[in-house]
Design a protein around this motif. Sequence first.
Motif, PDB file in Angstrom:
ATOM      1  N   LEU A  68       0.855  -1.189   0.000  1.00 35.68           N
ATOM      2  CA  LEU A  68       0.000   0.000   0.000  1.00 35.68           C
ATOM      3  C   LEU A  68       0.889   1.235   0.000  1.00 35.68           C
ATOM      4  CD1 LEU A  68      -2.249  -1.750   2.480  1.00 35.68           C
ATOM      5  CD2 LEU A  68      -3.314  -0.440   0.642  1.00 35.68           C
ATOM      6  N   ILE A  69       0.692   2.105  -0.980  1.00 38.04           N
ATOM      7  CA  ILE A  69       1.643   3.203  -1.153  1.00 38.04           C
ATOM      8  C   ILE A  69       1.124   4.543  -0.653  1.00 38.04           C
ATOM      9  CG2 ILE A  69       2.787   2.076  -3.082  1.00 38.04           C
ATOM     10  CD1 ILE A  69       1.237   3.893  -4.971  1.00 38.04           C
ATOM     11  N   ASN A  70      -0.192   4.631  -0.354  1.00 38.44           N
ATOM     12  CA  ASN A  70      -0.716   5.886   0.205  1.00 38.44           C
ATOM     13  C   ASN A  70      -2.014   5.635   0.961  1.00 38.44           C
ATOM     14  OD1 ASN A  70      -2.810   5.695  -1.693  1.00 38.44           O
ATOM     15  ND2 ASN A  70      -1.773   7.035  -3.148  1.00 38.44           N
ATOM     16  N   ASP A  71      -2.551   6.678   1.562  1.00 39.79           N
ATOM     17  CA  ASP A  71      -3.752   6.519   2.381  1.00 39.79           C
ATOM     18  C   ASP A  71      -5.037   6.457   1.558  1.00 39.79           C
ATOM     19  OD1 ASP A  71      -3.855   9.115   1.559  1.00 39.79           O
ATOM     20  OD2 ASP A  71      -3.793  10.001   3.562  1.00 39.79           O
ATOM     21  N   LYS A  72      -4.904   6.360   0.245  1.00 43.48           N
ATOM     22  CA  LYS A  72      -6.056   6.162  -0.648  1.00 43.48           C
ATOM     23  C   LYS A  72      -6.247   4.677  -0.965  1.00 43.48           C
ATOM     24  CE  LYS A  72      -6.430  10.650  -0.939  1.00 43.48           C
ATOM     25  NZ  LYS A  72      -7.474  11.344  -0.161  1.00 43.48           N
ATOM     26  N   HIS A  73      -5.504   3.826  -0.251  1.00 42.02           N
ATOM     27  CA  HIS A  73      -5.567   2.364  -0.415  1.00 42.02           C
ATOM     28  C   HIS A  73      -4.993   1.885  -1.751  1.00 42.02           C
ATOM     29  CE1 HIS A  73      -9.102   1.957   2.704  1.00 42.02           C
ATOM     30  NE2 HIS A  73      -8.112   2.740   3.128  1.00 42.02           N
ATOM     31  N   LEU A  74      -4.215   2.707  -2.405  1.00 37.11           N
ATOM     32  CA  LEU A  74      -3.602   2.330  -3.675  1.00 37.11           C
ATOM     33  C   LEU A  74      -2.446   1.370  -3.416  1.00 37.11           C
ATOM     34  CD1 LEU A  74      -4.225   3.248  -6.603  1.00 37.11           C
ATOM     35  CD2 LEU A  74      -2.277   4.806  -6.410  1.00 37.11           C
ATOM     36  N   VAL A  75      -2.373   0.283  -4.205  1.00 36.48           N
ATOM     37  CA  VAL A  75      -1.313  -0.704  -4.000  1.00 36.48           C
ATOM     38  C   VAL A  75      -0.486  -0.913  -5.270  1.00 36.48           C
ATOM     39  CG1 VAL A  75      -2.697  -1.968  -2.293  1.00 36.48           C
ATOM     40  CG2 VAL A  75      -2.677  -2.749  -4.661  1.00 36.48           C
ATOM     41  N   LYS A  76       0.742  -1.350  -5.056  1.00 35.60           N
ATOM     42  CA  LYS A  76       1.574  -1.853  -6.141  1.00 35.60           C
ATOM     43  C   LYS A  76       2.030  -3.251  -5.740  1.00 35.60           C
ATOM     44  CE  LYS A  76       5.990   0.102  -4.505  1.00 35.60           C
ATOM     45  NZ  LYS A  76       7.122   0.981  -4.844  1.00 35.60           N
ATOM     46  N   THR A  77       2.408  -4.046  -6.724  1.00 35.06           N
ATOM     47  CA  THR A  77       2.800  -5.438  -6.474  1.00 35.06           C
ATOM     48  C   THR A  77       4.315  -5.532  -6.434  1.00 35.06           C
ATOM     49  OG1 THR A  77       0.877  -6.118  -7.759  1.00 35.06           O
ATOM     50  CG2 THR A  77       2.475  -7.817  -7.204  1.00 35.06           C
ATOM     51  N   SER A  78       4.857  -5.949  -5.285  1.00 33.97           N
ATOM     52  CA  SER A  78       6.311  -6.070  -5.160  1.00 33.97           C
ATOM     53  C   SER A  78       6.777  -7.509  -5.328  1.00 33.97           C
ATOM     54  CB  SER A  78       6.768  -5.540  -3.797  1.00 33.97           C
ATOM     55  OG  SER A  78       6.141  -6.244  -2.736  1.00 33.97           O
ATOM     56  N   LYS A  79       5.832  -8.464  -5.339  1.00 33.61           N
ATOM     57  CA  LYS A  79       6.164  -9.880  -5.546  1.00 33.61           C
ATOM     58  C   LYS A  79       4.922 -10.552  -6.101  1.00 33.61           C
ATOM     59  CE  LYS A  79       7.833 -14.110  -4.789  1.00 33.61           C
ATOM     60  NZ  LYS A  79       8.054 -14.590  -3.418  1.00 33.61           N
ATOM     61  N   ASP A  80       5.070 -11.352  -7.171  1.00 35.42           N
ATOM     62  CA  ASP A  80       3.891 -11.993  -7.764  1.00 35.42           C
ATOM     63  C   ASP A  80       4.277 -13.282  -8.470  1.00 35.42           C
ATOM     64  OD1 ASP A  80       1.462 -12.637  -8.837  1.00 35.42           O
ATOM     65  OD2 ASP A  80       1.478 -11.059 -10.361  1.00 35.42           O
ATOM     66  N   ARG A  81       4.002 -14.411  -7.821  1.00 32.90           N
ATOM     67  CA  ARG A  81       4.254 -15.709  -8.440  1.00 32.90           C
ATOM     68  C   ARG A  81       3.128 -16.133  -9.382  1.00 32.90           C
ATOM     69  NH1 ARG A  81       6.577 -19.182  -3.249  1.00 32.90           N
ATOM     70  NH2 ARG A  81       8.703 -18.398  -3.347  1.00 32.90           N
ATOM     71  N   THR A  82       1.979 -15.463  -9.303  1.00 33.94           N
ATOM     72  CA  THR A  82       0.834 -15.840 -10.126  1.00 33.94           C
ATOM     73  C   THR A  82       0.919 -15.267 -11.535  1.00 33.94           C
ATOM     74  OG1 THR A  82      -0.543 -13.915  -9.574  1.00 33.94           O
ATOM     75  CG2 THR A  82      -0.583 -15.782  -8.043  1.00 33.94           C
ATOM     76  N   GLY A  83       1.597 -14.143 -11.670  1.00 39.88           N
ATOM     77  CA  GLY A  83       1.657 -13.467 -12.960  1.00 39.88           C
ATOM     78  C   GLY A  83       0.419 -12.647 -13.262  1.00 39.88           C
ATOM     79  N   LEU A  84      -0.524 -12.603 -12.315  1.00 37.64           N
ATOM     80  CA  LEU A  84      -1.780 -11.884 -12.540  1.00 37.64           C
ATOM     81  C   LEU A  84      -1.619 -10.371 -12.446  1.00 37.64           C
ATOM     82  CD1 LEU A  84      -4.151 -14.132 -10.371  1.00 37.64           C
ATOM     83  CD2 LEU A  84      -4.007 -14.077 -12.872  1.00 37.64           C
ATOM     84  N   PHE A  85      -0.628  -9.927 -11.670  1.00 43.82           N
ATOM     85  CA  PHE A  85      -0.520  -8.496 -11.381  1.00 43.82           C
ATOM     86  C   PHE A  85       0.837  -7.902 -11.773  1.00 43.82           C
ATOM     87  CE2 PHE A  85      -3.077 -10.714  -8.184  1.00 43.82           C
ATOM     88  CZ  PHE A  85      -4.319 -10.138  -8.409  1.00 43.82           C
ATOM     89  N   SER A  86       1.696  -8.724 -12.351  1.00 46.08           N
ATOM     90  CA  SER A  86       3.065  -8.289 -12.648  1.00 46.08           C
ATOM     91  C   SER A  86       3.104  -7.059 -13.547  1.00 46.08           C
ATOM     92  CB  SER A  86       3.854  -9.431 -13.305  1.00 46.08           C
ATOM     93  OG  SER A  86       3.900 -10.547 -12.455  1.00 46.08           O
ATOM     94  N   GLU A  87       2.227  -7.021 -14.525  1.00 46.88           N
ATOM     95  CA  GLU A  87       2.234  -5.913 -15.483  1.00 46.88           C
ATOM     96  C   GLU A  87       1.175  -4.862 -15.157  1.00 46.88           C
ATOM     97  OE1 GLU A  87       4.609  -5.866 -17.691  1.00 46.88           O
ATOM     98  OE2 GLU A  87       5.305  -7.834 -17.007  1.00 46.88           O
ATOM     99  N   SER A  88       0.489  -5.032 -14.020  1.00 47.74           N
ATOM    100  CA  SER A  88      -0.605  -4.117 -13.684  1.00 47.74           C
ATOM    101  C   SER A  88      -0.085  -2.793 -13.139  1.00 47.74           C
ATOM    102  CB  SER A  88      -1.525  -4.754 -12.631  1.00 47.74           C
ATOM    103  OG  SER A  88      -2.101  -5.937 -13.128  1.00 47.74           O
ATOM    104  N   PRO A  89      -0.762  -1.697 -13.471  1.00 48.80           N
ATOM    105  CA  PRO A  89      -0.424  -0.426 -12.827  1.00 48.80           C
ATOM    106  C   PRO A  89      -0.940  -0.452 -11.394  1.00 48.80           C
ATOM    107  CG  PRO A  89      -2.347  -0.180 -14.241  1.00 48.80           C
ATOM    108  CD  PRO A  89      -1.839  -1.571 -14.453  1.00 48.80           C
TER     109      PRO A  89
END
Length: 298
Positions: free
Chosen positions: A186-207
């Motif tokens: 979680l990168i801010n208090d707006k609940h916005l997230v980024k993916t720092s690890k992803d074995r599924t490949g579902l979120f690797s390319e997601s903004p």
Amino acid sequence: MKLHKAQRNQVKLRLGLSGASGFGKTYSALILAYGITDDWSKIAIIDTENGSASLYSHLGGYNVLTLTEPYTPERYIQAIETCELSNIEVIIIDSITHEWNGKGGCLEIHESLGGRFSDWAKVSPRHQTFIDKILNSSCHIITTVRRKIDYSLDVNSNGKTQVIKHGTKEVTREGFEYELTVNFELINDKHLVKTSKDRTGLFSESPEFIISTQTGKKLIEWCNSGISIEDVKLEIKQAESLEDLKVIYEKYPSLKKSTHPLIMERKNELENIHSQVLSKEEVIQPIKTEENGISNKQ
């Protein structure tokens, strides 16, 4: 040592959520868990955050286990086992930071032993047992982790300078992220997230995005796309010979550790059935011989 074809098995999710205080770790974890189960009653949250878990009770009837100090690895393990015995599907540990840096946690245990480097030989195995419990649990597990807070002065779109709060390093033992299926930051208090690890490949390319129940649904679909251990168990139960069991054992090499006890149990059952059949034949044979003898005499 033997090569075998790679197989994709169904797995239990190990998800991480990290962020600074106030960024929405607890709320995001609950929404994620509901997406996975679609049933609030199958969710339990181990709350070390002074009752923060109950702040979202309006979402649904999830379960809460309040964990207070001392935050030893053993008490966390006991809490996880309590949830497992209650047929919970998703356990949220909110947060694991206390196990490392809380009252009675690993850092304090190390200090109480003298704080020497050699004292880690007594603390590290206890911490590792806690990590192993998370990795080997029969439930899906979501962990939340605090991040150290940093601040910066940024200029917003209106040209005004404002103070921005950032989460930096995770407050737990280094390397925990590598054990996870997916780790969301979680990168801010707006609940916005980024993916720092992803074995599924579902979120690797997601903004960057906001976690929703759909996030959980994607994850559980990925989780269930492999070979089901339940299907393999049924196959073992229906085996009618030792040769059948041997075929099943070799058929799923990546599941050998899980299936070996079940294979042996079914093997013993088949051997007992075989022994009982032989015993009956030994009883029937003399009777038939005696009947033949009576018939001959007549």
